[in-house]
Design an enzyme around this catalytic site. Structure first.
Site, PDB file in Angstrom:
ATOM      1  N   HIS A 211      39.796  37.658  32.677  1.00 51.88           N
ATOM      2  CA  HIS A 211      39.423  38.976  32.165  1.00 51.88           C
ATOM      3  C   HIS A 211      39.050  38.946  30.697  1.00 51.88           C
ATOM      4  O   HIS A 211      38.297  39.787  30.220  1.00 51.88           O
ATOM      5  CB  HIS A 211      40.524  39.992  32.486  1.00 51.88           C
ATOM      6  CG  HIS A 211      40.494  40.361  33.932  1.00 51.88           C
ATOM      7  ND1 HIS A 211      41.282  39.735  34.860  1.00 51.88           N
ATOM      8  CD2 HIS A 211      39.694  41.212  34.622  1.00 51.88           C
ATOM      9  CE1 HIS A 211      40.990  40.222  36.059  1.00 51.88           C
ATOM     10  NE2 HIS A 211      40.041  41.113  35.943  1.00 51.88           N
ATOM     11  N   GLU A 453      38.147  41.616  48.085  1.00 54.42           N
ATOM     12  CA  GLU A 453      38.337  40.499  47.157  1.00 54.42           C
ATOM     13  C   GLU A 453      39.434  39.544  47.620  1.00 54.42           C
ATOM     14  O   GLU A 453      39.777  38.597  46.926  1.00 54.42           O
ATOM     15  CB  GLU A 453      38.599  41.009  45.746  1.00 54.42           C
ATOM     16  CG  GLU A 453      39.715  42.030  45.616  1.00 54.42           C
ATOM     17  CD  GLU A 453      39.859  42.554  44.184  1.00 54.42           C
ATOM     18  OE1 GLU A 453      39.288  41.977  43.253  1.00 54.42           O
ATOM     19  OE2 GLU A 453      40.573  43.552  44.002  1.00 54.42           O
ATOM     20  N   ASP A 477      37.807  37.441  42.430  1.00 54.95           N
ATOM     21  CA  ASP A 477      39.032  37.143  43.183  1.00 54.95           C
ATOM     22  C   ASP A 477      38.731  36.539  44.540  1.00 54.95           C
ATOM     23  O   ASP A 477      39.487  35.714  45.034  1.00 54.95           O
ATOM     24  CB  ASP A 477      39.878  38.419  43.327  1.00 54.95           C
ATOM     25  CG  ASP A 477      40.655  38.689  42.057  1.00 54.95           C
ATOM     26  OD1 ASP A 477      41.285  37.753  41.540  1.00 54.95           O
ATOM     27  OD2 ASP A 477      40.593  39.823  41.560  1.00 54.95           O
ATOM     28  N   CYS A 524      30.608  43.619  42.697  1.00 53.68           N
ATOM     29  CA  CYS A 524      30.931  43.962  41.308  1.00 53.68           C
ATOM     30  C   CYS A 524      31.614  42.804  40.588  1.00 53.68           C
ATOM     31  O   CYS A 524      32.030  42.941  39.446  1.00 53.68           O
ATOM     32  CB  CYS A 524      31.794  45.223  41.237  1.00 53.68           C
ATOM     33  SG  CYS A 524      33.413  45.034  41.989  1.00 53.68           S
TER      34      CYS A 524
HETATM   35  C1  PEP Z   1      36.634  40.783  41.078  1.00 55.52           C
HETATM   36  O1  PEP Z   1      37.717  40.306  41.411  1.00 55.52           O
HETATM   37  O2  PEP Z   1      35.526  40.245  41.331  1.00 55.52           O
HETATM   38  C2  PEP Z   1      36.594  42.042  40.329  1.00 55.52           C
HETATM   39  C3  PEP Z   1      35.470  42.665  40.088  1.00 55.52           C
HETATM   40  O3  PEP Z   1      37.759  42.525  39.836  1.00 55.52           O
HETATM   41  P1  PEP Z   1      38.501  41.899  38.568  1.00 55.52           P
HETATM   42  O4  PEP Z   1      37.573  40.907  37.917  1.00 55.52           O
HETATM   43  O5  PEP Z   1      38.842  43.021  37.667  1.00 55.52           O
HETATM   44  O6  PEP Z   1      39.699  41.238  39.176  1.00 55.52           O
HETATM   45 MG    MG Z   2      39.499  41.446  41.259  1.00 56.39          MG
END
Ligand code: PEP
Ligand code: MG
Length: 599
Positions: A211, A453, A477, A524
Site C-alpha cells: 500500500h 480478491e 490480493d 481495481c
Molecule cells: C487489490 O487487492 O487489488 C485492491 C484493489 O485492494 P487493496 O490494494 O487495497 O488491497
Molecule cells: Mg485488496
C-alpha cells in the site's frame, strides 16, 4: 535544488543515460523521474538534516558530537548495569559491545575528521562513518560478523537520537523539496507525507503492490522500493536521482550524469504533454468500443488530480486511510464528512466506497500493539468489520447518509465465503432500519458490490453474482493469495506476477461470470493501471478500469490506439500460453506495435 517529476510509465530509451552511471537497482513502483536532495529516515523516523555548516561552526559541531557520545555512554552504562542485575552478565554484555564501539578511537576520530575536513554537521558525519562501517560488516562472509551490523545501526540510532532527537523535521511539514530515503514506510506514513515538498522516495524493503507503493502512485511521485540497503548508501543532503520507471536510484550523480538526466527529462516532458491532451477524450477503441476509466483514491484530496487525468468517477475509495492518517478512531461524522467531500469534488460521477480494509499492511494503532503472526491471512478487512460491528455500523451509517448526495455505491472487500457476504448485507440492512426509524434519508436501492480478491470468491463467482450488483477484481490480493506471494516482500517480488496463467484464468472467468449474470465487472488492482495488461483486459471484455489517477492517460492511449477486435485476438492468444514469461513477452511485443515508446 532543481526538481522535476514526470509521472508516465513509458520507458524511454535515450542514448547512454543509464550506461555510465552507478545504479542502485530496485523495484520501480511509481513512475516518474526526479532529481532532488535526500533526507534519510532511520528506523525511528529521524530525519538526518543537510550535511554542511559554515567553517566557523565546526568547533560547535564537534562539541555536539562529543556531548552526544557522553550522553550515549551514560545511557548505555545505566542500561548495562540494570540488565546485568536482572538477567546476568551475558545479556548485559550486549551493551558492553556497544560501549566498546562507542569508545573506539578510530571511529570517533573518523567522525571528527568528517566534521573538520568536510564541514559536515555532526549527524551527517555520524551517519556517513557508521554506514561505512555497516557496509564493511555487511560485506564480511562470516555470518557472525555480518550480523554485527545490527549493533552498528543500533549505536548510530542512539547517537543520532541524542543529537537530533528533539528537533527532527516533521515529514508532514517540510520547508524544501526532498526525496525520502527510508528502510521501509508504513502506508500511514506515506499518506501523511507533505505532498508539496516530498518529490519521491526510495526504500530498502517493499513490493510493487504494497500500500505504500500504491499511495506513491496516487500522489504521482516516483518511488523505488526493494533496494536492499539504500539507507546505508545515502546520507541526508546527498543529491539523488530516483527513476521510478526503471526502478533505479543514482546517488550523487556527477555533472555529466545530471546533464544526461536533463536530456532524458526533456523527452519525458514532451511525452507528458501529449498524454495530458487525452484527459478529456473517452476510453474508446478505434472501432468504437467504449470502456469506463475510473480512479482509485485514498483521500478526498486525490479526487481533483484524478479528474484532471481524465477519471470518469471513483472506482475504489480506500476508506481505511481515514483511520491511518489519525491517532483516534474516526467518528460517524468524520466518515460522513469525508464521503460528502469526495462526492462534491467528484461532481455527480459515480463513487464506489469500499468498506474498511484494515489489517495486513494497514495497521491500526491497536493492531500495531498486538501484531498477528500472519496478518495477510488474519483478522483483516471484512473479517475485522464483522468482529467489530459497532465500528462497521458507524461507517455504514455514514455511507448510507451520504448516499442521498450523489451516485454512491458500496463495496465489501476480501469476501471469501457467501456467509460473510450475507452477514455484511445483514448489518447493512440493520443500519437502514435504524436510519429509517430515526427518520434520516438514505438511498435504499444503493448498489452493493464486492471485491473479488480471494481465490475462493473468484471460483464461486457464479454464486456470488446472484447476490451483488457488481464485482471489482482486486488483482493485488488475488495474485498474492493465488500464488502464495506476499505482496509487500521484496524477496519474492519476482514471483508476484499478474501474468501467471492461473491468475489470468480466474480473471477471465470472473469477467465471463459477470457477463452471464448481467452485472458489471471492473478491475481495481494495480494491474488495471499497468499498460502491459491493457490490451489483455480489454480483450477479455473488461468494461471498467479503475486505477491510480496518474496512470489513466497511458492506459487510455493504448485503448484509443487499438481496436476491440484486435484486443480480443490478443486475449485469445494470451490465454493459450502456459507461462507468465510467454504472456509478458507477447503482451510487450503487441503493445509496442501500437505504441513504440512503451516499455
Ligand atoms: C487489490 O487487492 O487489488 C485492491 C484493489 O485492494 P487493496 O490494494 O487495497 O488491497
Ligand atoms: Mg485488496
Amino acid at each position: 535544488m532543481q526538481t522535476f517529476v514526470f509521472t508516465g510509465n513509458w520507458q524511454l530509451t535515450t542514448g547512454n543515460y543509464f550506461t555510465t552511471m552507478e545504479i542502485k537497482k530496485g523495484i520501480g513502483v511509481s513512475p516518474g523521474v526526479v532529481v532532488c536532495t535526500a533526507i534519510v529516515l532511520d528506523a525511528e523516523d529521524l530525519v538526518i538534516p543537510k550535511r554542511q555548516v559554515d567553517a566557523t561552526q565546526v568547533p560547535f559541531e564537534i562539541d555536539r558530537f562529543d556531548q552526544a557520545i557522553i550522553k550515549s555512554v551514560a545511557q548505555l552504562t545505566d542500561q548495562r548495569d540494570e540488565v546485568t542485575v536482572k538477567y546476568g552478565k551475558e545479556i548485559g554484555g550486549i551493551f558492553g559491545v556497544h560501549l566498546g564501539l562507542l569508545g573506539d578511537k578510530t571511529i570517533v576520530n573518523q567522525v571528527i575528521a568528517e566534521i573538520r575536513d568536510h564541514h559536515a554537521t555532526a549527524e551527517y558525519a555520524v551517519s556517513t562513518v557508521m554506514r561505512k562501517y555497516a557496509n564493511a560488516f555487511l560485506a564480511m562472509a562470516d555470518k557472525y560478523m555480518s550480523d554485527r551490523v545490527k549493533d552498528i545501526y543500533d549505536i548510530e540510532r542512539r547517537v543520532l537520537h541524542n543529537l537530533i532527537g528533539q528537533k527532527h523535521e516533521n515529514l508532514a511539514h517540510l520547508t524544501q523539496d526532498v526525496v525520502v530515503i527510508a528502510h521501509d514506510m508504513l502506508p500511514s506514513q506515506t499518506a501523511l507525507l507533505d505532498r508539496q515538498h516530498v518529490r519521491g522516495f526510495a526504500t530498502d524493503a517493499g513490493g510493487r503492490t504494497s500500500h505504500t507503493a500504491i499511495v506513491a502512485r496516487a500522489m504521482g511521485i516516483p518511488a523505488v522500493v526493494g533496494l536492499g540497503n539504500i539507507t546505508s548508501e545515502v546520507s541526508g543532503g546527498d543529491t539523488v536521482i530516483i527513476d521510478g520507471n526503471r526502478g533505479v536510484v543514482i546517488v550523487n550523480p556527477d555533472a555529466d550524469q545530471l546533464a544526461e538526466h536533463a536530456e532524458y527529462r526533456e523527452k519525458l516532458i514532451v511525452l507528458d504533454r501529449e498524454l495530458r491532451e487525452l484527459a478529456n477524450l473517452p476510453g474508446e477503441t478505434l472501432d468504437g468500443h467504449v470502456v469506463c476509466m475510473q480512479a482509485n483514491i485514498e483521500s478526498p484530496e486525490d479526487v481533483t488530480d484524478a479528474l484532471t487525468k481524465g477519471a470518469e468517477g471513483i472506482g475504489l475509495y480506500r476508506t481505511e486511510f481515514l483511520y491511518l492518517t489519525r491517532q483516534t478512531e474516526p467518528t460517524e461524522e468524520d466518515h460522513y464528512d469525508a464521503y460528502v467531500d469526495v462526492l462534491q469534488r467528484n461532481g455527480g460521477r459515480p463513487m464506489v466506497i469500499r468498506t474498511l480494509d484494515l489489517g495486513a499492511d494497514k495497521y491500526t494503532q491497536q493492531q500495531l500493539q498486538n501484531p498477528e503472526r500472519n496478518p495477510f491471512l488474519g483478522e483483516r478487512s471484512i473479517r475485522m468489520c464483522l468482529h467489530d460491528i459497532p465500528m462497521f455500523k458507524r461507517q455504514l451509517r455514514a455511507i448510507m447518509r451520504a448516499s442521498v448526495h450523489g451516485d454512491v455505491r458500496i463495496m465489501f472487500p476480501m469476501i471469501s465465503t457467501l456467509m460473510e457476504l450475507r452477514q455484511a448485507r445483514m448489518v447493512l440492512n440493520d443500519v437502514m432500519e435504524d436510519l429509517e426509524d430515526e427518520g434520516l434519508p438514505f438511498r435504499r436501492d444503493i448498489p452493493v458490490g464486492m471485491m473479488i480478491e480471494v481465490p475462493s470468491a473468484a471460483i464461486m463467482a457464479d454464486q456470488f453474482a446472484k447476490e451483488v450488483n457488481f464485482f471489482s477484481i482486486g488483482t493485488n490480493d488475488l495474485v498474492q493469495y493465488t500464488l502464495a506471494v506476499d505482496r509487500t516482500n521484496e524477496k519474492v517480488a519476482g514471483l508476484f506476477c499478474p501474468a501467471h496463467p492461473a491468475v489470468l484464468k480466474l480473471i477471465r472467468d470472473v469477467i465471463r461470470t459477470g457477463q452471464r449474470n448481467d452485472i458489471s465487472v471492473s478491475v481495481c488492482g494495480e494491474m488495471a493501471g499497468e499498460p502491459l495488461y491493457t490490451l489483455l483486459l480489454l480483450g477479455l471484455g473488461l468494461t471498467t478500469f479503475s486505477m491510480n489517477g496518474p496512470d489513466i492517460p497511458e492506459v487510455k492511449k493504448i485503448i484509443r490506439s487499438t481496436t476491440y477486435e484486435h484486443a480480443k485476438q490478443v486475449a485469445r492468444k494470451v490465454m493459450s500460453f502456459d507461462s507468465e514469461r510467454q504472456v509478458m513477452h507477447f503482451l510487450r511485443e503487441e503493445t509496442r506495435k501500437i505504441i513504440p515508446e512503451a516499455f
